[in-house]
Design a protein around this motif. Sequence first.
Motif, PDB file in Angstrom:
ATOM      1  N   GLU A  61       0.810  -1.226   0.000  1.00  0.00           N
ATOM      2  CA  GLU A  61       0.000   0.000   0.000  1.00  0.00           C
ATOM      3  C   GLU A  61       0.841   1.274   0.000  1.00  0.00           C
ATOM      4  OE1 GLU A  61      -2.392  -3.341   1.806  1.00  0.00           O
ATOM      5  OE2 GLU A  61      -0.342  -2.581   1.990  1.00  0.00           O
ATOM      6  N   VAL A  62       2.126   1.197   0.381  1.00  0.00           N
ATOM      7  CA  VAL A  62       2.958   2.402   0.378  1.00  0.00           C
ATOM      8  C   VAL A  62       3.390   2.780  -1.041  1.00  0.00           C
ATOM      9  CG1 VAL A  62       3.831   1.911   2.698  1.00  0.00           C
ATOM     10  CG2 VAL A  62       5.193   1.219   0.710  1.00  0.00           C
ATOM     11  N   VAL A 130       2.245   6.398  16.054  1.00  0.00           N
ATOM     12  CA  VAL A 130       1.766   7.452  15.140  1.00  0.00           C
ATOM     13  C   VAL A 130       0.697   6.885  14.209  1.00  0.00           C
ATOM     14  CG1 VAL A 130       2.429   9.129  13.377  1.00  0.00           C
ATOM     15  CG2 VAL A 130       3.993   8.627  15.260  1.00  0.00           C
ATOM     16  N   GLN A 131       0.897   5.662  13.720  1.00  0.00           N
ATOM     17  CA  GLN A 131      -0.104   5.038  12.847  1.00  0.00           C
ATOM     18  C   GLN A 131      -1.433   4.831  13.569  1.00  0.00           C
ATOM     19  OE1 GLN A 131       2.165   1.547  11.558  1.00  0.00           O
ATOM     20  NE2 GLN A 131       2.372   2.409   9.499  1.00  0.00           N
ATOM     21  N   ARG A 138      -1.632   6.091   7.801  1.00  0.00           N
ATOM     22  CA  ARG A 138      -0.728   5.042   8.253  1.00  0.00           C
ATOM     23  C   ARG A 138       0.359   4.710   7.234  1.00  0.00           C
ATOM     24  NH1 ARG A 138      -4.165  -0.540   8.348  1.00  0.00           N
ATOM     25  NH2 ARG A 138      -2.099  -1.285   8.985  1.00  0.00           N
ATOM     26  N   TYR A 139       0.030   4.764   5.939  1.00  0.00           N
ATOM     27  CA  TYR A 139       1.035   4.389   4.936  1.00  0.00           C
ATOM     28  C   TYR A 139       1.999   5.526   4.635  1.00  0.00           C
ATOM     29  CZ  TYR A 139      -1.800   0.252   4.579  1.00  0.00           C
ATOM     30  OH  TYR A 139      -2.470  -0.904   4.893  1.00  0.00           O
ATOM     31  N   ILE A 140       1.541   6.746   4.837  1.00  0.00           N
ATOM     32  CA  ILE A 140       2.463   7.882   4.723  1.00  0.00           C
ATOM     33  C   ILE A 140       3.447   7.857   5.894  1.00  0.00           C
ATOM     34  CG2 ILE A 140       2.633  10.401   4.738  1.00  0.00           C
ATOM     35  CD1 ILE A 140      -0.109  10.453   3.345  1.00  0.00           C
ATOM     36  N   VAL A 141       2.924   7.535   7.083  1.00  0.00           N
ATOM     37  CA  VAL A 141       3.781   7.386   8.265  1.00  0.00           C
ATOM     38  C   VAL A 141       4.755   6.226   8.070  1.00  0.00           C
ATOM     39  CG1 VAL A 141       3.810   6.877  10.738  1.00  0.00           C
ATOM     40  CG2 VAL A 141       2.033   8.371   9.794  1.00  0.00           C
ATOM     41  N   TRP A 147      12.314   5.425   5.566  1.00  0.00           N
ATOM     42  CA  TRP A 147      12.637   6.467   4.599  1.00  0.00           C
ATOM     43  C   TRP A 147      13.813   6.104   3.688  1.00  0.00           C
ATOM     44  CZ3 TRP A 147      17.453   8.569   4.458  1.00  0.00           C
ATOM     45  CH2 TRP A 147      18.248   8.452   5.599  1.00  0.00           C
ATOM     46  N   SER A 148      14.798   5.371   4.197  1.00  0.00           N
ATOM     47  CA  SER A 148      15.943   5.016   3.339  1.00  0.00           C
ATOM     48  C   SER A 148      15.525   4.026   2.259  1.00  0.00           C
ATOM     49  CB  SER A 148      17.093   4.436   4.173  1.00  0.00           C
ATOM     50  OG  SER A 148      16.780   3.151   4.674  1.00  0.00           O
ATOM     51  N   TYR A 149      14.566   3.133   2.576  1.00  0.00           N
ATOM     52  CA  TYR A 149      14.051   2.210   1.565  1.00  0.00           C
ATOM     53  C   TYR A 149      13.280   2.996   0.488  1.00  0.00           C
ATOM     54  CZ  TYR A 149      14.749  -1.466   5.149  1.00  0.00           C
ATOM     55  OH  TYR A 149      15.262  -2.313   6.096  1.00  0.00           O
TER      56      TYR A 149
END
Length: 509
Positions: A61-62, A130-131, A138-141, A147-149
């Motif tokens: 979903e991300v 946070v999610q 949740r997927y933005i979080v 973040w490195s991936y």
Amino acid sequence: MSKNTPQEFGKLRAALWPIHGYELKKFLPMGFMMFFILFNYTILRDVKDALVVTAPKSGAEVIPFIKGWLVVASAFVFFFVYTKLTNIFSAEKLFYGIVIFFIAFFGLFAFFIYPNRELFHPSQDFIQQVQDSYPRLRYIVAIYGIWSYAVFYMMAELWGSVMVSLLFWQFANEITRTQEAKRFYALFTLIANVALIFSGETIARFSELEHAEGVDSWGVSLRWMMGTVVVFGAITMFIYRWMQKNVLTNPMYYDAAEAAQSKTKKVKKPKLGIMESLKFIFTNPYLGLLAILVIGYGVSINIIELLWKSRLKEAFPDPNSYAWFMGNFSKYTGIVTMALIFMTKGVVRKFGWMTAAIVTPLIVFITGGLFFLFIAFDQEMTLFMENIGLVGFTALMLAAYIGAAQNILSKGTKYSLFDPTKEMAYIPLDQESKVKGKAAVDVIGGRLGKGMGGWINQGLLLITAGNAMTIFPYLSIIVSVVVLIWLISVKALNTRYLAMLKASPESSK
């Protein structure tokens, strides 16, 4: 030596290897460049999915969010910087600089960033908190949590658009004469699929490596794969340099003055903006139908891929098994696409334009329907398979393989039938409609098709605060409607296409 090639080959030679012996010095290094660039791209494409899909607190979903925001933004930034750098550095220096930039990042990621990911990423507990507080985001979080991936994903996508679409084809178009291009470029398509096969097998082999207990097996596999990317990137630079010194200095293969003169003779293709493209398409029903075909493919494939990759995570939850599956998927994509390209030659001539054009939406409809069936009735299908003796074959696993078959066949028929029939549809148009119409359809169809699929996925995920399976009922209805419109548009376009061909002066020849 004569360069008028059509009469110099027999039918078999012209179909399989229309290259003169004296042209090998030019063709082979170009072919190897394309092979290594696309070999790397396949590895990067499969690894990026394995990273973000199987990551903790993440999932398939991300992907729509990474593509829709990070990849698009990075592409704009890159091309802005690239246009500035072209005024400062030569094309050769830019090529080396860009390749070094990419392979340095991929090497750094595998050998430093990934092994120390816990230092760079926020804690999983924090991301979970946070999610839970913002379920719709949740997927933005989740992207922030890995973040490195996400940056790796972005760089892998850029490798495809920059190294393949920009640098390689820019170089090829610069040094290849028109008569050479007619023969070289068809073989480059073949080389692209050969690269898919070899790189897919490489991914599968590296993902199966056995390691001692306690060793991060995915980290080891990642280092092997990124090490290969770095080496092949370096080889690509070496070949490019070799061509600069040994091929482009020989007037037999390249003449700068001739190339410059050829550029001035070429008709400049119009670059239409979004609004101009929309206006041009809406005032021409024929082009509107063509745009619907392209949009239909983009929307349906993007939506089905989200559902398929979410099922893949359930079936292959760790990155090594996921990468192993994707490696085999890439390998068979190359094999099937090559087979379909050879098998479907002459389909239009024997069965007509509509038969060839309708195969791709039918494939998407049938295989997509089977895939949806195994998702919607997973428990019933698992029980059914157990009753007929297929113990161990769950609906989830079969959905993963059916989704792969759907993807492979859809892409194979796109390259072998959909793309050629789309280009044929421009033939009966007047010159302005051919030139401006193609530019408009490419802008609207290409961008809007992929974009709409991503926007639909993002919108439903944000509204429902759910996952791919939560929004599956809505997505299945949307895909069904889109493919139905696509099928109707093929029939309507075929009627107009045949009518325009009959009215064309060339039809009587």
